[in-house]
Enzyme design. Structure first.
Site, PDB file in Angstrom:
ATOM      1  N   GLU A  29      43.050  36.801  37.313  1.00 47.61           N
ATOM      2  CA  GLU A  29      43.859  35.844  38.083  1.00 47.61           C
ATOM      3  C   GLU A  29      44.487  36.525  39.283  1.00 47.61           C
ATOM      4  O   GLU A  29      44.548  35.960  40.375  1.00 47.61           O
ATOM      5  CB  GLU A  29      44.946  35.250  37.187  1.00 47.61           C
ATOM      6  CG  GLU A  29      45.681  34.058  37.789  1.00 47.61           C
ATOM      7  CD  GLU A  29      46.892  34.413  38.642  1.00 47.61           C
ATOM      8  OE1 GLU A  29      47.404  33.529  39.334  1.00 47.61           O
ATOM      9  OE2 GLU A  29      47.326  35.582  38.638  1.00 47.61           O
ATOM     10  N   HIS A  57      46.665  34.169  31.709  1.00 44.29           N
ATOM     11  CA  HIS A  57      45.705  35.203  32.128  1.00 44.29           C
ATOM     12  C   HIS A  57      46.070  36.565  31.551  1.00 44.29           C
ATOM     13  O   HIS A  57      47.256  36.897  31.419  1.00 44.29           O
ATOM     14  CB  HIS A  57      45.557  35.267  33.652  1.00 44.29           C
ATOM     15  CG  HIS A  57      46.786  35.642  34.420  1.00 44.29           C
ATOM     16  ND1 HIS A  57      47.108  36.946  34.712  1.00 44.29           N
ATOM     17  CD2 HIS A  57      47.767  34.896  34.973  1.00 44.29           C
ATOM     18  CE1 HIS A  57      48.226  36.977  35.424  1.00 44.29           C
ATOM     19  NE2 HIS A  57      48.657  35.750  35.583  1.00 44.29           N
ATOM     20  N   ASP A  74      45.165  39.627  32.838  1.00 47.81           N
ATOM     21  CA  ASP A  74      45.275  40.771  33.752  1.00 47.81           C
ATOM     22  C   ASP A  74      46.662  40.889  34.368  1.00 47.81           C
ATOM     23  O   ASP A  74      47.440  39.935  34.376  1.00 47.81           O
ATOM     24  CB  ASP A  74      44.217  40.684  34.870  1.00 47.81           C
ATOM     25  CG  ASP A  74      44.418  39.486  35.786  1.00 47.81           C
ATOM     26  OD1 ASP A  74      44.663  38.380  35.272  1.00 47.81           O
ATOM     27  OD2 ASP A  74      44.344  39.653  37.024  1.00 47.81           O
TER      28      ASP A  74
END
Ligand SMILES: [Zn+2]
Length: 411
Positions: free
Chosen positions: A178, A81, A83
């Site tokens: 996420e 992910h 983020d």
């Protein structure tokens, strides 16, 4: 050999980009800045020769390393992910490499006196002699999960540069959001089209996870009856007192701060109240499906007790399942775990298989039809300024990934 310099450079490039997600946002992705990294990854995948690399309207990146073997081999997915955690600044990350770590406390920031001390973080002992990437003590690092991204990109680079390395079709996926629990809300499992996948989103070297909590949220709204206190006798229902009584019915020993490993819990995450009404919010967690059901039945019984005592409708319970233990979906294809264990052993990593006391994107993907255990990405102390990652752990994660691919091809 994988390109260690490129692996490190990628990681440093990605962590310098602010990709913090935001729980309070209602857009998807929750912050537009995440897309900057997603777009960069598409560009870099294209440059590595993955012509189909693309980003969709939600910010998900998908790409394929085409098979170069005539054998029939399953399609394996790898996910990470973009983020970083919403509760810790991710802007102006200034990573620093400590070469040949000497085993002493690490001073991150002399101005604010921020140190990773060996006393507080004894796992530092495991990394003596290695190269550690640390923060400047003011932000998180973002190894969660940019280590995973850098590892996947480096494995792609290896495959594209070494055609003698035989493999089946490999699918690459980079997700958003996420950290705010919405990571796979719009993820198109059918389009991803893998037989199974791995998230590279675990912590320290060796971690392998395929069991997580079953999870539910419970909200209890208490309707009181406010009366002038001078005239309250036999009339007033103080919603706050009733809410506290409700809370006292749940066993104190079954709270997160008193539980470990496979022990589940009730966790009070919110409490607001006035005399007239009060709201209690809990999360309920248990690895065991049976115990999870028992917990939900018990909290229901507690609300029933309040209603029996104070009158029907005083307590209103809303229960909502959030996610489930992926073990049930992974066990029928346990070779996915066994192969990862074998791959670790073959590259000299000691597997540490442990239950997650939380959830992962992989858990939700498993229930969406894509069995998806979680592999280590190598970082430690996620979500804080003490976060660090040894470059050696990132190398090993990349090697594990390639070994898994190789094992499936040679089966
Ligand atoms: Zn993560």
């Amino acid at each position: 050999m994988i390109n260690k310099k490129n692996l490190t450079d990628r990681f440093l490039r990605y962590v310098k980009m602010d990709t913090q997600s935001d729980d309070s946002s209602t857009s998807f992705p929750s912050t537009a800045k995440q897309l900057e990294l997603s777009k960069l990854l598409v560009k870099e995948l294209n440059e590595l020769g993955l012509n189909d690399a693309s980003i969709d309207e939600y910010g998900y990146v998908m790409a394929t390393v085409p098979a170069n073997t005539a054998k029939k081999v399953p399609t394996i997915g790898f996910l990470a992910h973009v983020d970083t955690a919403p509760d810790m600044p991710g802007v102006s990350v200034k990573p620093r490499i400590i070469e040949n770590y000497d085993g002493n406390d690490i001073l991150l920031n002399s101005e604010n006196n921020v140190t990773i001390s060996v006393t507080d973080f004894p796992e530092l002992h495991d990394y003596v002699g290695q190269s550690l990437i640390v923060t400047d003590g003011t932000t998180l690092l973002g190894a969660d999960d940019k280590a995973g991204i850098a590892e996947i990109m480096t494995a792609v680079e290896y495959m594209m540069g070494n055609p003698e390395f035989k493999h089946g079709p490999i699918r690459i996926g980079f997700t958003v959001d996420e950290e705010v629990g919405r990571g796979v809300d719009h993820f198109d499992v059918k389009k991803f089209n893998a037989d199974f996948a791995y998230t590279l989103d675990g912590g320290a070297i060796g971690e392998l996870e395929y069991e997580n909590f079953n999870a539910a949220g419970a909200k209890i709204i208490i309707q009181g009856r406010n009366i002038h206190p001078g005239y309250a006798k036999d009339k007033m229902l103080n919603a706050m007192h009733i809410a506290m009584e409700m809370n006292s019915l749940l066993p104190p020993s079954e709270r997160p701060e008193f539980t470990v490993n496979y022990e589940g819990f009730y966790h009070l995450i919110g409490f607001q109240g006035s005399v007239e009404n009060a709201t209690l919010q809990y999360i309920i967690r248990d690895h065991s499906q049976a115990k999870f059901e028992t917990r939900k039945a018990f909290i229901t019984k507690c609300a029933d007790f309040i209603n029996a005592k104070y009158g029907e409708g005083v307590a209103k319970l809303e229960l909502k399942d959030q996610y489930y233990n992926m073990r049930e979906k992974v066990e029928p294809v346990i070779h996915v775990v066994d192969t990862a264990v074998k791959a670790m052993e073959l590259v000299g990593v000691k597997p540490k298989v442990k239950p997650i006391r939380g959830g992962t994107d992989g858990a939700r993907l498993s229930y969406m039809g894509l069995p998806c255990p979680n592999l280590f990405a190598g970082g430690e102390n996620f979500h804080g300024k003490h976060e660090f990652v040894p470059i050696e752990s990132m190398e090993k994660a990349t090697e594990v990934m390639l070994k898994i691919i190789e094992l499936y091809e040679s089966k």
